[in-house]
Design an enzyme around this catalytic site. Structure first.
Site, PDB file in Angstrom:
ATOM      1  N   SER A 124      37.859  38.274  42.611  1.00  0.00           N
ATOM      2  CA  SER A 124      37.986  37.267  41.554  1.00  0.00           C
ATOM      3  C   SER A 124      39.415  36.755  41.476  1.00  0.00           C
ATOM      4  CB  SER A 124      37.606  37.936  40.236  1.00  0.00           C
ATOM      5  OG  SER A 124      38.022  37.146  39.160  1.00  0.00           O
ATOM      6  N   TYR A 149      38.373  45.466  34.067  1.00  0.00           N
ATOM      7  CA  TYR A 149      37.525  44.745  35.024  1.00  0.00           C
ATOM      8  C   TYR A 149      38.383  44.199  36.171  1.00  0.00           C
ATOM      9  CZ  TYR A 149      35.140  40.742  37.093  1.00  0.00           C
ATOM     10  OH  TYR A 149      34.630  39.840  38.000  1.00  0.00           O
ATOM     11  N   LYS A 153      38.592  45.026  40.457  1.00  0.00           N
ATOM     12  CA  LYS A 153      38.588  44.074  41.585  1.00  0.00           C
ATOM     13  C   LYS A 153      39.814  44.310  42.468  1.00  0.00           C
ATOM     14  CE  LYS A 153      34.786  42.088  40.554  1.00  0.00           C
ATOM     15  NZ  LYS A 153      33.619  42.416  41.345  1.00  0.00           N
TER      16      LYS A 153
HETATM   17  P1  NAD Z   1      25.751  39.010  37.448  1.00  0.00           P
HETATM   18  O1  NAD Z   1      25.931  39.989  36.352  1.00  0.00           O
HETATM   19  O2  NAD Z   1      24.881  37.842  37.198  1.00  0.00           O
HETATM   20  O3  NAD Z   1      25.224  39.743  38.766  1.00  0.00           O
HETATM   21  C1  NAD Z   1      25.550  41.066  39.073  1.00  0.00           C
HETATM   22  C2  NAD Z   1      24.268  41.763  39.474  1.00  0.00           C
HETATM   23  O4  NAD Z   1      24.587  43.114  39.808  1.00  0.00           O
HETATM   24  C3  NAD Z   1      23.243  41.811  38.324  1.00  0.00           C
HETATM   25  O5  NAD Z   1      21.995  41.417  38.818  1.00  0.00           O
HETATM   26  C4  NAD Z   1      23.238  43.275  37.897  1.00  0.00           C
HETATM   27  O6  NAD Z   1      21.972  43.667  37.433  1.00  0.00           O
HETATM   28  C5  NAD Z   1      23.649  43.976  39.183  1.00  0.00           C
HETATM   29  N1  NAD Z   1      24.325  45.262  39.000  1.00  0.00           N
HETATM   30  C6  NAD Z   1      25.425  45.531  38.256  1.00  0.00           C
HETATM   31  N2  NAD Z   1      25.729  46.836  38.345  1.00  0.00           N
HETATM   32  C7  NAD Z   1      24.809  47.408  39.170  1.00  0.00           C
HETATM   33  C8  NAD Z   1      24.581  48.716  39.649  1.00  0.00           C
HETATM   34  N3  NAD Z   1      25.349  49.738  39.262  1.00  0.00           N
HETATM   35  N4  NAD Z   1      23.571  48.926  40.504  1.00  0.00           N
HETATM   36  C9  NAD Z   1      22.765  47.901  40.892  1.00  0.00           C
HETATM   37  N5  NAD Z   1      22.910  46.651  40.460  1.00  0.00           N
HETATM   38  C10 NAD Z   1      23.921  46.400  39.598  1.00  0.00           C
HETATM   39  O7  NAD Z   1      27.196  38.555  37.891  1.00  0.00           O
HETATM   40  P2  NAD Z   1      27.635  37.364  38.865  1.00  0.00           P
HETATM   41  O8  NAD Z   1      28.247  36.313  38.017  1.00  0.00           O
HETATM   42  O9  NAD Z   1      26.529  37.013  39.776  1.00  0.00           O
HETATM   43  O10 NAD Z   1      28.807  38.088  39.644  1.00  0.00           O
HETATM   44  C11 NAD Z   1      28.591  38.668  40.915  1.00  0.00           C
HETATM   45  C12 NAD Z   1      29.892  39.290  41.380  1.00  0.00           C
HETATM   46  O11 NAD Z   1      30.916  38.301  41.386  1.00  0.00           O
HETATM   47  C13 NAD Z   1      30.400  40.412  40.494  1.00  0.00           C
HETATM   48  O12 NAD Z   1      30.984  41.390  41.312  1.00  0.00           O
HETATM   49  C14 NAD Z   1      31.460  39.729  39.646  1.00  0.00           C
HETATM   50  O13 NAD Z   1      32.444  40.634  39.200  1.00  0.00           O
HETATM   51  C15 NAD Z   1      32.027  38.745  40.639  1.00  0.00           C
HETATM   52  N6  NAD Z   1      32.658  37.589  40.015  1.00  0.00           N
HETATM   53  C16 NAD Z   1      31.960  36.837  39.118  1.00  0.00           C
HETATM   54  C17 NAD Z   1      32.567  35.755  38.502  1.00  0.00           C
HETATM   55  C18 NAD Z   1      31.838  34.932  37.482  1.00  0.00           C
HETATM   56  O14 NAD Z   1      32.486  34.233  36.696  1.00  0.00           O
HETATM   57  N7  NAD Z   1      30.520  34.924  37.444  1.00  0.00           N
HETATM   58  C19 NAD Z   1      33.898  35.435  38.818  1.00  0.00           C
HETATM   59  C20 NAD Z   1      34.573  36.200  39.750  1.00  0.00           C
HETATM   60  C21 NAD Z   1      33.947  37.290  40.345  1.00  0.00           C
END
Ligand code: NAD
Ligand code: UDP
Length: 336
Positions: A124, A149, A153
């Site tokens: 991120s 968080y 990362k």
């Molecule tokens: P999201 O919460 O929609 O998706 C994450 C998925 O991982 C969910 O389906 C959740 O059920 C699953 N999950 C979480 N912990 C788990 C575990 N222990 N075992 C199995 N499944 C698990 O989030 P997103 O927005 O799709 O983000 C995806 C990735 O991108 C994450 O790593 C997040 O930190 C990173 N990210 C997101 C953003 C954002 O703004 N959306 C920005 C930068 C980085």
């Protein structure tokens, strides 16, 4: 090629699964639905006509995860599964370290045991902290993070970099996402958490648009920006998803074993610009009021994406207007 997608029913994961299936990758999803809905798999089928193999597993459960590695002959991992709220992580850091770090560690141990040598990691822009140099390049200092968080990362990036140094044929890419928004143009998948609690700007705007909130609070009117509100780089989730395909391809061409790429649009927009664009594109008024700055917010953050453009041949194609139309289209369908 068989790709294990952890967190594949989540927001970015589900869009990436669609792009992978469209490109005929074989997809295995592991998710525990802690932040996604069970209907996503059916939606993926409706969009692609294909059903990825799915395991309902917590990545912190090593033994269950091992069964997946044993059964499936995995070629590469795209690792999305993580908890993602900076604010929640300040309230419960242990939960975040356990889920995000221990979970990743399990994956890395199993990759070693089952000779899986390629991983793409969801990092991120938060790893840059409050960088004063914009647009932000990948060689900017990282680690000055404001939440547990963000620390998960940063630590995972270090872990991956160290591991690629120790192990000759292990390759990893960290993708530093800026602000993902939008939804699939079909309106079938988008950002849709089971608890329905908004935790980012777009989710709040959608609540105002649906009249579930009377107005949007705009955090800060005195930033050094044209209208005083903060600037971010909002990237359409489909462009972001395609960045993962580009990264998978690039893993095979890479001369080093580890690399990192920004994924954004390269353009910064204020909160007020975003509100105005949402109003124009969707013909809905979004009442707003300026309130105090939100603690921990950075003033201006947008990406220099020239490295991803040049090395991976990846470019963001959708505009912020496209993303805001698609976000509302999805929100309307979900509401109805
Ligand atoms: P999201 O919460 O929609 O998706 C994450 C998925 O991982 C969910 O389906 C959740 O059920 C699953 N999950 C979480 N912990 C788990 C575990 N222990 N075992 C199995 N499944 C698990 O989030 P997103 O927005 O799709 O983000 C995806 C990735 O991108 C994450 O790593 C997040 O930190 C990173 N990210 C997101 C953003 C954002 O703004 N959306 C920005 C930068 C980085
Ligand atoms: N923001 C806002 N009101 C909200 C939520 C967010 O004004 O209800 C602003 C926030 O201050 C930042 C931008 O919108 O300038 C993006 O915030 P978000 O939480 O979506 O992402 P992040 O802060 O992680 O970049």
């Amino acid at each position: 090629m068989k790709v294990l997608v952890t967190g594949g029913t989540g927001f970015i994961g589900s869009h990436t699964v669609v792009e992978l299936l469209n490109k005929n990758y074989e997809v295995i999803i592991v998710d525990n639905y802690c932040n996604s809905k069970r209907n996503v798999l059916h939606k993926i089928y409706q969009i692609t006509g294909k059903s990825p193999t799915f395991y309902e597993i917590n990545i912190c459960d090593f033994n269950s995860l091992e069964k997946v590695f044993k059964k499936e002959k995995i070629d590469a991992v795209i690792h999305f599964a993580a908890l993602k709220s900076g604010a929640d992580s300040i309230k419960d850091p242990g939960l975040y370290y356990t889920n995000n770090i221990e979970g990743t560690y399990n994956i890395l141990k199993l990759m070693k045991k089952y000779s899986v040598k390629k991983i793409i990691f969801s990092s991120s822009a938060t790893v840059y902290g409050d960088s004063q140099n914009v647009p932000i390049k990948e060689n900017e200092t990282i680690g000055n993070v404001i939440s547990p968080y963000g620390m998960t990362k940063y630590l995972t990036e270090l872990l991956l970099e160290n591991k690629t140094k120790q192990t000759n044929d292990f390759k990893a890419i960290s993708l530093r996402y800026f602000n993902p928004i939008g939804a699939h143009p079909s309106g079938l998948i988008g950002e849709d958490s089971p608890d329905n609690i908004p935790n980012n700007l777009i989710l709040y705007i959608l609540k105002v648009a649906k009249k579930e909130l009377p107005y949007l609070k705009v955090f800060g009117n005195d930033y050094r920006t044209p209208d005083g509100s903060g600037i971010r780089d909002y990237i359409h989730v489909v462009d972001l998803a395609k960045g993962h395909i580009a990264a998978l391809n690039y893993l095979d061409k890479m001369k080093t074993n580890y690399d990192v790429f920004n994924l954004g649009t390269g353009k910064g927009h204020t909160v007020i610009e975003l509100i105005k664009t949402f109003e124009k594109e969707n013909d809905i008024k979004i009442p707003y009021q300026f309130v105090e700055r939100r603690p921990g917010d950075v003033e201006i953050s947008y990406a220099d994406c020239s490295k991803a453009n040049k090395l991976m041949g990846w470019y963001a194609e959708f505009s912020m207007a496209d993303a805001l139309r698609d976000a509302w289209n999805f929100a309307k369908k979900t509401r109805d």
